[in-house]
Design a protein around this motif. Structure first.
Motif, PDB file in Angstrom:
ATOM      1  N   ALA A  75       0.924  -1.182  -0.033  1.00 51.89           N
ATOM      2  CA  ALA A  75       0.007  -0.046  -0.026  1.00 51.89           C
ATOM      3  C   ALA A  75       0.723   1.281  -0.076  1.00 51.89           C
ATOM      4  O   ALA A  75       2.039   1.376   0.739  1.00 51.89           O
ATOM      5  CB  ALA A  75      -0.923  -0.138   1.230  1.00 51.89           C
ATOM      6  N   LYS A  98       0.736   5.890  -0.697  1.00 53.52           N
ATOM      7  CA  LYS A  98      -0.269   7.083  -0.861  1.00 53.52           C
ATOM      8  C   LYS A  98      -0.949   6.879  -1.909  1.00 53.52           C
ATOM      9  O   LYS A  98      -1.952   7.589  -2.386  1.00 53.52           O
ATOM     10  CB  LYS A  98       0.741   8.191  -0.705  1.00 53.52           C
ATOM     11  CG  LYS A  98      -0.085   9.574  -0.382  1.00 53.52           C
ATOM     12  CD  LYS A  98       0.902  10.700  -0.160  1.00 53.52           C
ATOM     13  CE  LYS A  98       0.222  12.006   0.247  1.00 53.52           C
ATOM     14  NZ  LYS A  98       1.233  13.321   0.346  1.00 53.52           N
ATOM     15  N   LYS A  99      -0.191   6.678  -3.313  1.00 52.01           N
ATOM     16  CA  LYS A  99      -0.643   6.393  -4.558  1.00 52.01           C
ATOM     17  C   LYS A  99      -0.979   4.989  -4.925  1.00 52.01           C
ATOM     18  O   LYS A  99      -0.006   4.193  -4.918  1.00 52.01           O
ATOM     19  CB  LYS A  99      -0.049   6.975  -5.618  1.00 52.01           C
ATOM     20  CG  LYS A  99       0.105   8.647  -5.341  1.00 52.01           C
ATOM     21  CD  LYS A  99       1.139   9.133  -6.558  1.00 52.01           C
ATOM     22  CE  LYS A  99       1.154  10.913  -6.314  1.00 52.01           C
ATOM     23  NZ  LYS A  99       2.009  11.429  -7.490  1.00 52.01           N
ATOM     24  N   LEU A 100      -2.237   4.491  -5.152  1.00 58.83           N
ATOM     25  CA  LEU A 100      -2.470   2.896  -5.227  1.00 58.83           C
ATOM     26  C   LEU A 100      -1.582   2.480  -6.713  1.00 58.83           C
ATOM     27  O   LEU A 100      -1.154   1.415  -6.645  1.00 58.83           O
ATOM     28  CB  LEU A 100      -3.833   2.823  -5.784  1.00 58.83           C
ATOM     29  CG  LEU A 100      -4.225   1.474  -6.124  1.00 58.83           C
ATOM     30  CD1 LEU A 100      -3.852   0.503  -4.970  1.00 58.83           C
ATOM     31  CD2 LEU A 100      -5.807   1.507  -6.469  1.00 58.83           C
ATOM     32  N   SER A 112      -2.980  -2.710  -2.864  1.00 58.07           N
ATOM     33  CA  SER A 112      -4.105  -2.584  -2.067  1.00 58.07           C
ATOM     34  C   SER A 112      -4.294  -0.989  -1.508  1.00 58.07           C
ATOM     35  O   SER A 112      -3.010  -0.408  -1.527  1.00 58.07           O
ATOM     36  CB  SER A 112      -4.268  -3.515  -0.853  1.00 58.07           C
ATOM     37  OG  SER A 112      -5.440  -3.112   0.005  1.00 58.07           O
ATOM     38  N   GLU A 113      -5.372  -0.519  -1.487  1.00 59.70           N
ATOM     39  CA  GLU A 113      -5.665   0.908  -0.556  1.00 59.70           C
ATOM     40  C   GLU A 113      -5.120   0.715   0.584  1.00 59.70           C
ATOM     41  O   GLU A 113      -5.051  -0.292   1.311  1.00 59.70           O
ATOM     42  CB  GLU A 113      -6.904   1.029  -0.640  1.00 59.70           C
ATOM     43  CG  GLU A 113      -7.771   1.346  -2.239  1.00 59.70           C
ATOM     44  CD  GLU A 113      -6.987   2.670  -2.820  1.00 59.70           C
ATOM     45  OE1 GLU A 113      -6.384   3.679  -2.196  1.00 59.70           O
ATOM     46  OE2 GLU A 113      -7.513   3.118  -3.918  1.00 59.70           O
ATOM     47  N   THR A 114      -4.412   1.782   1.227  1.00 58.12           N
ATOM     48  CA  THR A 114      -4.078   1.503   2.676  1.00 58.12           C
ATOM     49  C   THR A 114      -5.232   1.125   3.859  1.00 58.12           C
ATOM     50  O   THR A 114      -4.912   0.267   4.408  1.00 58.12           O
ATOM     51  CB  THR A 114      -3.543   2.852   3.078  1.00 58.12           C
ATOM     52  OG1 THR A 114      -2.447   3.418   2.240  1.00 58.12           O
ATOM     53  CG2 THR A 114      -3.246   2.682   4.596  1.00 58.12           C
ATOM     54  N   SER A 115      -6.435   1.673   3.566  1.00 60.23           N
ATOM     55  CA  SER A 115      -7.554   1.049   4.264  1.00 60.23           C
ATOM     56  C   SER A 115      -7.763  -0.340   4.257  1.00 60.23           C
ATOM     57  O   SER A 115      -7.928  -1.064   5.344  1.00 60.23           O
ATOM     58  CB  SER A 115      -8.714   1.756   4.160  1.00 60.23           C
ATOM     59  OG  SER A 115      -9.146   1.706   2.778  1.00 60.23           O
ATOM     60  N   GLU A 116      -7.527  -0.914   2.940  1.00 61.62           N
ATOM     61  CA  GLU A 116      -7.730  -2.499   2.871  1.00 61.62           C
ATOM     62  C   GLU A 116      -6.956  -3.225   3.414  1.00 61.62           C
ATOM     63  O   GLU A 116      -6.736  -4.387   3.865  1.00 61.62           O
ATOM     64  CB  GLU A 116      -8.119  -2.738   1.363  1.00 61.62           C
ATOM     65  CG  GLU A 116      -9.435  -2.233   0.888  1.00 61.62           C
ATOM     66  CD  GLU A 116     -10.688  -2.689   1.568  1.00 61.62           C
ATOM     67  OE1 GLU A 116     -10.611  -4.346   1.730  1.00 61.62           O
ATOM     68  OE2 GLU A 116     -11.444  -2.163   2.310  1.00 61.62           O
TER      69      GLU A 116
END
Length: 247
Positions: A64, A66-68, A85-89
């Protein structure tokens, strides 16, 4: 500048490649570990190097940034063991979260994700430094304070912080991984003994010997300028025997 290239960046940066061949990727898929899921969050110099050596050690990683698209590009480069992945995922799906970001950024992320970090092992690679007026670096916290302790204080209940993967510069982290005949050491610090087995396995999968320096009250020793940091009194990668002698 070597020292600058060896500290953490939130932006992607070039590192040493550990790209698996198609044959190696096929073998890897057939022998993937069933260990705790690991996410590397922040793909600058250190984060990218950590992801590369873990994949080389046959450890699946979630990436993960800052930019996917940066995570996707590195996952494509590293092969089937790496997933973007996105950070939250990444935080939701992983058990061990390796945060390779600047000290202030990690504090912001802890504040942003809060309770989502509960129950996770938080690997803190940060060094609390910033450029000084002389072209070098300086601490941005108290002389006797450690980022490990400060970050642990703001974690939600149930999250367990481990100071690790920040004791070597990026060049040494990449070149010393899987060295033989005697492995290099990565030091770590943690208050909870319950994390020791998983942290040691993680460090071993990255191609190093794991040596615990103690609880988080000792984490200052393995941060920049500390006596067990490459850019402190230690000055180099050490073997396990040398590390034990230094403790």
């Amino acid at each position: 500048m070597l020292f600058l290239d060896s500290v953490h960046r939130w932006e992607p940066a070039l590192g040493c490649n550990f790209v698996l061949s198609k044959h190696q990727q096929k073998q890897t898929r057939n022998s993937m570990k069933t260990s705790s899921k690991v996410a590397v969050i922040g793909l600058g110099n250190i984060g990218k190097a950590v992801a590369q050596i873990l994949v080389k050690g046959n450890r699946p990683v979630i990436l993960a940034s800052k930019k996917l698209e940066d995570a996707e590009a590195l996952a494509e480069e590293l092969g089937s063991l790496a997933t973007a992945s996105e950070t939250s995922e990444a935080i939701k799906n992983a058990d061990i979260l390796i945060f390779s970001v600047w000290f202030n950024t990690l504090q912001e992320l802890i504040g942003q994700y809060g309770e989502a970090l509960s129950g996770k092992i938080i690997i803190d690679t940060t060094n609390p430094i910033a450029p000084d007026e002389n072209g070098g670096f300086k601490k941005i916290i108290g002389e006797k304070e450690s980022s490990g302790q400060l970050n642990a204080e703001i974690l939600p209940s149930g999250a367990k912080l481990v100071k690790a993967f920040g004791t070597l510069g990026v060049a040494s982290l990449a070149s010393a991984a899987f060295q033989s005949p005697e492995k290099g050491v990565l030091f770590y610090a943690a208050d909870e003994e319950s994390v020791d087995a998983e942290v040691k396995e993680l460090i071993q999968d990255a191609g190093f010997e794991a040596v615990k320096v103690g609880g988080l009250d000792q984490s200052i020793r393995i941060e920049v300028f500390g006596d067990l940091h490459e850019f402190g009194a230690l000055g180099k990668v050490v073997s396990k025997a040398e590390a034990i002698e230094k403790l």
